[in-house]
Design a protein around this motif. Structure first.
Motif, PDB file in Angstrom:
ATOM      1  N   LYS A  21       0.835  -1.199   0.000  1.00  0.00           N
ATOM      2  CA  LYS A  21       0.000   0.000   0.000  1.00  0.00           C
ATOM      3  C   LYS A  21       0.869   1.248   0.000  1.00  0.00           C
ATOM      4  CE  LYS A  21      -3.748  -2.066   2.646  1.00  0.00           C
ATOM      5  NZ  LYS A  21      -3.167  -3.355   2.866  1.00  0.00           N
ATOM      6  N   GLN A  22       0.435   2.239  -0.748  1.00  0.00           N
ATOM      7  CA  GLN A  22       1.030   3.565  -0.718  1.00  0.00           C
ATOM      8  C   GLN A  22      -0.100   4.555  -0.506  1.00  0.00           C
ATOM      9  OE1 GLN A  22       2.878   3.906  -4.553  1.00  0.00           O
ATOM     10  NE2 GLN A  22       4.737   2.878  -3.897  1.00  0.00           N
ATOM     11  N   PHE A  23       0.132   5.541   0.346  1.00  0.00           N
ATOM     12  CA  PHE A  23      -0.882   6.541   0.655  1.00  0.00           C
ATOM     13  C   PHE A  23      -0.420   7.904   0.155  1.00  0.00           C
ATOM     14  CE2 PHE A  23      -1.060   3.264   3.895  1.00  0.00           C
ATOM     15  CZ  PHE A  23      -2.390   2.926   3.878  1.00  0.00           C
ATOM     16  N   ALA A  24      -1.369   8.704  -0.279  1.00  0.00           N
ATOM     17  CA  ALA A  24      -1.066  10.082  -0.683  1.00  0.00           C
ATOM     18  C   ALA A  24      -2.286  10.949  -0.420  1.00  0.00           C
ATOM     19  CB  ALA A  24      -0.695  10.138  -2.165  1.00  0.00           C
TER      20      ALA A  24
ATOM     21  N   LEU B 214      -2.922   3.444  -3.020  1.00  0.00           N
ATOM     22  CA  LEU B 214      -2.542   2.565  -4.113  1.00  0.00           C
ATOM     23  C   LEU B 214      -2.268   1.216  -3.480  1.00  0.00           C
ATOM     24  CD1 LEU B 214      -2.013   2.349  -7.136  1.00  0.00           C
ATOM     25  CD2 LEU B 214       0.388   2.858  -6.664  1.00  0.00           C
ATOM     26  N   GLU B 215      -3.149   0.251  -3.746  1.00  0.00           N
ATOM     27  CA  GLU B 215      -3.085  -1.055  -3.107  1.00  0.00           C
ATOM     28  C   GLU B 215      -2.950  -2.122  -4.185  1.00  0.00           C
ATOM     29  OE1 GLU B 215      -5.624  -3.479   0.260  1.00  0.00           O
ATOM     30  OE2 GLU B 215      -6.492  -1.710  -0.636  1.00  0.00           O
ATOM     31  N   ASP B 216      -1.761  -2.771  -4.232  1.00  0.00           N
ATOM     32  CA  ASP B 216      -1.477  -3.772  -5.264  1.00  0.00           C
ATOM     33  C   ASP B 216      -1.747  -3.219  -6.656  1.00  0.00           C
ATOM     34  OD1 ASP B 216      -0.670  -5.679  -3.395  1.00  0.00           O
ATOM     35  OD2 ASP B 216      -2.705  -6.432  -3.133  1.00  0.00           O
TER      36      ASP B 216
ATOM     37  N   ILE C 221      -6.521   2.246   6.782  1.00  0.00           N
ATOM     38  CA  ILE C 221      -5.760   3.481   6.639  1.00  0.00           C
ATOM     39  C   ILE C 221      -5.144   3.826   7.991  1.00  0.00           C
ATOM     40  CG2 ILE C 221      -7.138   4.384   4.729  1.00  0.00           C
ATOM     41  CD1 ILE C 221      -8.518   6.229   6.818  1.00  0.00           C
ATOM     42  N   PRO C 222      -4.004   4.498   7.988  1.00  0.00           N
ATOM     43  CA  PRO C 222      -3.388   4.881   9.258  1.00  0.00           C
ATOM     44  C   PRO C 222      -4.178   5.989   9.945  1.00  0.00           C
ATOM     45  CG  PRO C 222      -2.099   5.695   7.399  1.00  0.00           C
ATOM     46  CD  PRO C 222      -3.219   4.879   6.832  1.00  0.00           C
ATOM     47  N   SER C 223      -4.209   5.952  11.262  1.00  0.00           N
ATOM     48  CA  SER C 223      -4.835   7.026  12.043  1.00  0.00           C
ATOM     49  C   SER C 223      -4.081   7.148  13.356  1.00  0.00           C
ATOM     50  CB  SER C 223      -6.317   6.737  12.294  1.00  0.00           C
ATOM     51  OG  SER C 223      -6.476   5.791  13.317  1.00  0.00           O
ATOM     52  N   GLU C 224      -4.408   8.173  14.118  1.00  0.00           N
ATOM     53  CA  GLU C 224      -3.746   8.379  15.407  1.00  0.00           C
ATOM     54  C   GLU C 224      -3.963   7.213  16.361  1.00  0.00           C
ATOM     55  OE1 GLU C 224      -5.049  12.118  16.966  1.00  0.00           O
ATOM     56  OE2 GLU C 224      -4.129  13.248  15.330  1.00  0.00           O
ATOM     57  N   ARG C 225      -5.085   6.508  16.219  1.00  0.00           N
ATOM     58  CA  ARG C 225      -5.407   5.377  17.102  1.00  0.00           C
ATOM     59  C   ARG C 225      -5.068   4.035  16.478  1.00  0.00           C
ATOM     60  NH1 ARG C 225     -11.376   6.590  17.789  1.00  0.00           N
ATOM     61  NH2 ARG C 225     -10.951   7.799  15.945  1.00  0.00           N
ATOM     62  N   GLY C 226      -4.282   4.049  15.402  1.00  0.00           N
ATOM     63  CA  GLY C 226      -3.922   2.815  14.715  1.00  0.00           C
ATOM     64  C   GLY C 226      -4.744   2.664  13.450  1.00  0.00           C
TER      65      GLY C 226
END
Length: 73
Positions: free
Chosen positions: A4-7, A20-22, A62-67
């Motif tokens: 995964k790539q995040f933007a 972007l996932e696979d 997705i990433p967040s402050e709580r995981g």
């Protein structure tokens, strides 16, 4: 395990999370719906019931402050 790539991209002055996932581009739907003032439960039901849109719909962590949090993409 998927790669995964995040933007964050600009969407009419708001930041929109893209994933972007696979090699498949995904967009978190709820922030877009909220940004344009549409009711999320109603829109989620419409997308889920659409014969074309529902096939591309999925959950992505997705990433967040709580995981990691799962979001509809």
């Amino acid at each position: 395990m998927s790669q995964k790539q995040f933007a964050l991209i600009d969407f009419h002055g708001d930041q929109m999370l893209t994933i972007l996932e696979d090699d498949v581009p995904r967009v978190a739907i709820k922030p877009i719906v909220d940004s344009i003032g549409i009711d999320w439960p109603t829109q989620h039901k419409k997308i889920s019931g659409d014969p074309v849109l529902s096939k591309g719909m999925g959950l992505s962590p997705i990433p967040s402050e709580r995981g990691p949090q799962e979001t509809v993409t």
